[in-house]
Design a protein around this motif. Structure first.
Motif, PDB file in Angstrom:
ATOM      1  N   TRP A   1      24.399 -16.754  14.228  1.00  0.00           N
ATOM      2  CA  TRP A   1      23.715 -17.535  13.196  1.00  0.00           C
ATOM      3  C   TRP A   1      22.293 -16.999  13.148  1.00  0.00           C
ATOM      4  O   TRP A   1      21.580 -17.011  14.147  1.00  0.00           O
TER       5      TRP A   1
ATOM      6  N   PHE B   1      26.340 -11.679  10.708  1.00  0.00           N
ATOM      7  CA  PHE B   1      26.205 -13.123  10.900  1.00  0.00           C
ATOM      8  C   PHE B   1      27.281 -13.916  10.171  1.00  0.00           C
ATOM      9  O   PHE B   1      27.746 -13.526   9.110  1.00  0.00           O
ATOM     10  N   GLN B   2      27.607 -15.077  10.743  1.00  0.00           N
ATOM     11  CA  GLN B   2      28.521 -16.027  10.114  1.00  0.00           C
ATOM     12  C   GLN B   2      27.757 -17.143   9.421  1.00  0.00           C
ATOM     13  O   GLN B   2      28.295 -17.816   8.551  1.00  0.00           O
ATOM     14  N   MET B   3      26.510 -17.340   9.832  1.00  0.00           N
ATOM     15  CA  MET B   3      25.632 -18.308   9.157  1.00  0.00           C
ATOM     16  C   MET B   3      24.251 -17.681   9.033  1.00  0.00           C
ATOM     17  O   MET B   3      23.800 -16.968   9.931  1.00  0.00           O
TER      18      MET B   3
ATOM     19  N   ASN C   1      21.338 -23.631   5.176  1.00  0.00           N
ATOM     20  CA  ASN C   1      22.112 -22.572   5.813  1.00  0.00           C
ATOM     21  C   ASN C   1      23.325 -22.276   4.951  1.00  0.00           C
ATOM     22  O   ASN C   1      23.891 -23.178   4.344  1.00  0.00           O
TER      23      ASN C   1
ATOM     24  N   THR D   1      27.147 -20.157   4.984  1.00  0.00           N
ATOM     25  CA  THR D   1      28.132 -19.523   5.840  1.00  0.00           C
ATOM     26  C   THR D   1      28.752 -18.347   5.117  1.00  0.00           C
ATOM     27  O   THR D   1      28.719 -18.269   3.880  1.00  0.00           O
TER      28      THR D   1
ATOM     29  N   PRO E   1      32.390 -19.369  11.289  1.00  0.00           N
ATOM     30  CA  PRO E   1      31.986 -20.437  12.201  1.00  0.00           C
ATOM     31  C   PRO E   1      33.114 -21.451  12.353  1.00  0.00           C
ATOM     32  O   PRO E   1      33.925 -21.627  11.449  1.00  0.00           O
TER      33      PRO E   1
ATOM     34  N   GLN F   1      20.300 -18.835   7.898  1.00  0.00           N
ATOM     35  CA  GLN F   1      19.347 -19.880   7.548  1.00  0.00           C
ATOM     36  C   GLN F   1      18.400 -19.337   6.489  1.00  0.00           C
ATOM     37  O   GLN F   1      17.903 -18.215   6.605  1.00  0.00           O
TER      38      GLN F   1
ATOM     39  N   CYS G   1      26.069 -23.835  19.825  1.00  0.00           N
ATOM     40  CA  CYS G   1      25.193 -22.664  19.723  1.00  0.00           C
ATOM     41  C   CYS G   1      24.005 -22.707  20.671  1.00  0.00           C
ATOM     42  O   CYS G   1      23.362 -23.733  20.851  1.00  0.00           O
TER      43      CYS G   1
ATOM     44  N   TYR H   1      22.198 -18.770  17.912  1.00  0.00           N
ATOM     45  CA  TYR H   1      21.230 -18.833  16.826  1.00  0.00           C
ATOM     46  C   TYR H   1      20.134 -17.847  17.182  1.00  0.00           C
ATOM     47  O   TYR H   1      19.476 -17.988  18.217  1.00  0.00           O
TER      48      TYR H   1
ATOM     49  N   HIS I   1      30.041 -15.393  17.584  1.00  0.00           N
ATOM     50  CA  HIS I   1      29.595 -16.263  16.497  1.00  0.00           C
ATOM     51  C   HIS I   1      28.068 -16.200  16.445  1.00  0.00           C
ATOM     52  O   HIS I   1      27.397 -16.696  17.358  1.00  0.00           O
TER      53      HIS I   1
END
Length: 157
Positions: free
Chosen positions: A110, A123-125, A141, A143, A152, A127, A52, A88, A108
């Protein structure tokens, strides 16, 4: 190896310069190339997992075109090395939700706890805000499957 052997999943993120940095296409190529080389040669991470790009803390007043050029150059350097580029998205990313989706090649995403949204894909992740666990500050975090069915890709047993 210790992380994976402990039953945890692993992916890498390349931290960017201190807040107030100025992105350029040349810097994106250099940073992305270094990230790919380090992951392959030093860390021994296999191709096909997410690496990332850290997009946060961009200098105020930076043109969106410069951020896009940086991100695209970073993406291509990592992608050409056989990794799946992720991004990210944190504070002061400069780009709008539409630009993050339409102007970048990433699939991807985040999100930092204080980052903007990404149009269409999401988003896939994500925080969450920092917490203390066993006396250590961590950034939890979570997912999820994004709006287009993406997940991810990390290293795990």
């Amino acid at each position: 190896t210790d992380i994976v052997n402990a039953g945890l999943a692993l992916m890498a993120v390349q931290h960017v310069a201190l807040p107030g940095w100025a992105p350029t296409a040349a810097l994106g190529t250099a940073y992305g190339g270094y990230a790919a080389e380090y992951c392959s040669q030093i860390a021994g991470l296999p191709q096909g997992i997410n690496i990332c790009c850290d997009l946060e803390g961009v200098a105020p007043g930076t043109l969106a075109a410069d951020v896009i050029a940086y991100c695209q150059a970073w993406y291509h350097a990592v992608n050409e090395a056989g990794y799946l580029p992720g991004i990210y998205v944190g504070y002061d990313a400069i780009l709008s939700p539409q630009q993050l989706y339409n102007a970048l090649s990433f699939r991807h995403y985040w999100r930092a706890y204080n980052g903007p949204q990404v149009a269409v894909r999401g988003f896939q992740m994500i925080q969450k805000t920092q917490v203390k666990v066993g006396g250590v500050d961590i950034d939890p975090n979570v997912t999820q499957i994004d709006h287009l069915g993406g997940i991810p890709r990390w290293l795990s047993l």
